[in-house]
Scaffold this active site. Structure first.
Site, PDB file in Angstrom:
ATOM      1  N   ASP A 166       0.880  -1.177   0.000  1.00  0.00           N
ATOM      2  CA  ASP A 166       0.000   0.000   0.000  1.00  0.00           C
ATOM      3  C   ASP A 166       0.913   1.222   0.000  1.00  0.00           C
ATOM      4  O   ASP A 166       1.424   1.599   1.045  1.00  0.00           O
ATOM      5  CB  ASP A 166      -0.904  -0.031   1.240  1.00  0.00           C
ATOM      6  CG  ASP A 166      -1.753   1.234   1.393  1.00  0.00           C
ATOM      7  OD1 ASP A 166      -1.809   2.026   0.459  1.00  0.00           O
ATOM      8  OD2 ASP A 166      -2.351   1.408   2.473  1.00  0.00           O
ATOM      9  N   GLU A 196      -1.267  10.685   0.796  1.00  0.00           N
ATOM     10  CA  GLU A 196      -2.585  10.020   0.807  1.00  0.00           C
ATOM     11  C   GLU A 196      -2.915   9.500   2.195  1.00  0.00           C
ATOM     12  O   GLU A 196      -4.049   9.606   2.668  1.00  0.00           O
ATOM     13  CB  GLU A 196      -2.604   8.869  -0.207  1.00  0.00           C
ATOM     14  CG  GLU A 196      -3.988   8.253  -0.437  1.00  0.00           C
ATOM     15  CD  GLU A 196      -4.352   7.106   0.510  1.00  0.00           C
ATOM     16  OE1 GLU A 196      -5.501   6.654   0.472  1.00  0.00           O
ATOM     17  OE2 GLU A 196      -3.492   6.661   1.308  1.00  0.00           O
ATOM     18  N   GLU A 197      -1.899   8.921   2.834  1.00  0.00           N
ATOM     19  CA  GLU A 197      -2.135   8.226   4.106  1.00  0.00           C
ATOM     20  C   GLU A 197      -2.531   9.169   5.247  1.00  0.00           C
ATOM     21  O   GLU A 197      -2.976   8.722   6.291  1.00  0.00           O
ATOM     22  CB  GLU A 197      -0.898   7.401   4.506  1.00  0.00           C
ATOM     23  CG  GLU A 197      -0.530   6.279   3.527  1.00  0.00           C
ATOM     24  CD  GLU A 197      -1.528   5.123   3.510  1.00  0.00           C
ATOM     25  OE1 GLU A 197      -2.500   5.143   4.276  1.00  0.00           O
ATOM     26  OE2 GLU A 197      -1.319   4.199   2.700  1.00  0.00           O
ATOM     27  N   ASP A 219      -5.182   1.860  -6.142  1.00  0.00           N
ATOM     28  CA  ASP A 219      -4.752   1.676  -4.756  1.00  0.00           C
ATOM     29  C   ASP A 219      -4.974   0.216  -4.364  1.00  0.00           C
ATOM     30  O   ASP A 219      -5.343  -0.596  -5.205  1.00  0.00           O
ATOM     31  CB  ASP A 219      -5.551   2.626  -3.843  1.00  0.00           C
ATOM     32  CG  ASP A 219      -4.789   3.022  -2.570  1.00  0.00           C
ATOM     33  OD1 ASP A 219      -3.990   2.211  -2.064  1.00  0.00           O
ATOM     34  OD2 ASP A 219      -5.027   4.133  -2.072  1.00  0.00           O
ATOM     35  N   HIS A 305      -1.479  -2.150   6.077  1.00  0.00           N
ATOM     36  CA  HIS A 305      -0.807  -1.305   7.066  1.00  0.00           C
ATOM     37  C   HIS A 305       0.033  -2.104   8.072  1.00  0.00           C
ATOM     38  O   HIS A 305       0.394  -1.578   9.121  1.00  0.00           O
ATOM     39  CB  HIS A 305      -1.780  -0.354   7.784  1.00  0.00           C
ATOM     40  CG  HIS A 305      -2.234   0.759   6.892  1.00  0.00           C
ATOM     41  ND1 HIS A 305      -2.790   1.927   7.355  1.00  0.00           N
ATOM     42  CD2 HIS A 305      -2.194   0.899   5.534  1.00  0.00           C
ATOM     43  CE1 HIS A 305      -3.085   2.712   6.329  1.00  0.00           C
ATOM     44  NE2 HIS A 305      -2.740   2.106   5.211  1.00  0.00           N
TER      45      HIS A 305
HETATM   46 CO    CO Z   1      -3.029   2.968   3.173  1.00  0.00          CO
HETATM   47 ZN    ZN Z   2      -3.326   3.207  -0.054  1.00  0.00          ZN
END
Ligand code: CO
Ligand code: ZN
Length: 334
Positions: A166, A196-197, A219, A305
């Site tokens: 990711d 983005e995160e 994504d 994550h």
């Molecule tokens: Co993410």
């Molecule tokens: Zn992502």
């Protein structure tokens, strides 16, 4: 492709500190883009012009975020133990015992010292990074220094495992699609977004700047094929997911139809995705300016994550096929 994915996932790039990863992406896209620029937030924008400049050529923005989750030093105590603030969704169940690496190369172990309840899952303020220091004075990191998970890329049969799948896998899909796209009826902007995160920040500014007619995020999405997963349909090995909804965005039905038509015409396996938790750059693009019809192609990933995010290689290959096929297909926004 696996070699590039290994390089992308092993590169440092928490939100706001995307310089190293941007350099690698830049080198990959340069030979295939007609125009390249970097905006004020660090988004890398690579344009592929339409084969014929007609009125029908739509501006399509592809957004793949380059950043990864990370940790930022918030305090160093007298004995040299480092406390941190999370950058993005750092989950406590994935941190203890893990290793991190700082921008300056310093490595650290994430530790927790209370053993009175062996089943306790400590909150992030109870854990610390041990960088091997003995005091504040010899601690090689200071407040504001940034770290990312440190874990090598590995292959397990047809499954690939790494930190920051990711969204380096999405970055790979965008790069490979640009490479494979010899000609397109669209005016395509491949945007490798930042931050983005921490709340789809780079996608917002880049979408404002590009001002697209259509937006597509590339994504990952959590696969729900593990023993006690939420009741969702995404699974490893069944192809790219065509997002229909997540809590951040409802994909434009015309964009969903465009994706499904391209998949079916080209006999590419795909999955219908309704995600119960999370969101992507598609949200930021969709609500920029006066609004942009948007959607998302996602690669299913297990253990999102964590320092060991897992994908199925055929899903990666089919995601490239789908994005490439899509960008060759005209869209009727009616
Ligand atoms: Co993410
Ligand atoms: Zn992502």
């Amino acid at each position: 492709m696996k070699k590039l994915l290994k390089q992308l996932t092993e590169t440092f790039g928490p939100s706001g500190y995307e310089e190293s990863i941007r350099k690698i992406v830049m080198a990959e896209v340069k030979p295939f883009a007609d125009e390249i620029r970097v905006d004020a937030l660090g988004n890398l924008i690579a344009r592929k012009r339409p084969a014929k400049a007609t009125k029908e050529a739509k501006k399509v923005m592809i957004a793949a975020h380059m950043d990864e989750i990370g940790l930022m030093v918030s305090h160093v105590d007298e004995k040299g133990f480092v406390r941190f603030s999370p950058i993005g969704g750092v989950f406590r169940r994935y941190v203890v015992g893990g290793r991190v690496q700082f921008l300056n190369g310093v490595q650290g172990v994430i530790g927790y010292d209370r053993l009175d309840n062996m089943n306790e899952l400590p909150t992030l303020d109870k854990v610390y990074i041990d960088v091997g220091a003995t005091s504040k004075n010899d601690c090689p990191v200071k407040v504001g220094d940034v770290a990312a998970f440190d874990r090598p890329f590995t292959e397990m049969g047809s499954r690939l495992v790494a930190k920051s799948m990711d969204n380096r896998v999405g970055v790979l899909v965008a790069i490979e699609s640009l490479r494979a796209l010899k000609s397109t009826p669209h005016d395509v902007y491949f945007v490798f977004t930042t931050q983005e995160e921490v709340g789809v920040r780079g996608a917002g500014t880049s979408a404002y700047g590009v001002d697209p007619d259509i937006g597509i995020a590339v994504d990952v999405t959590p696969s729900a094929d593990t023993p006690n997963a939420l009741k969702m349909d995404m699974a490893l090995g069944r192809g790219p997911c065509v997002k229909i909804q997540d809590p951040g965005a409802i994909s434009d039905p015309r964009v969903v139809k465009w994706m499904i038509t391209a998949a079916e015409k080209n006999k590419i396996p795909y999955q219908r995705e309704v995600l119960l938790l999370g969101g992507t750059d598609a949200r930021a693009i969709q609500i920029t300016r006066a609004g942009v019809p948007s959607g998302c192609i996602s690669v299913p990933v297990r253990y999102v994550h964590s320092p060991s995010e897992m994908v199925e290689f055929s899903d990666v290959q089919n995601s490239v096929k789908l994005l490439t096929a899509l960008l060759r297909t005209p869209i009727d926004l009616g």
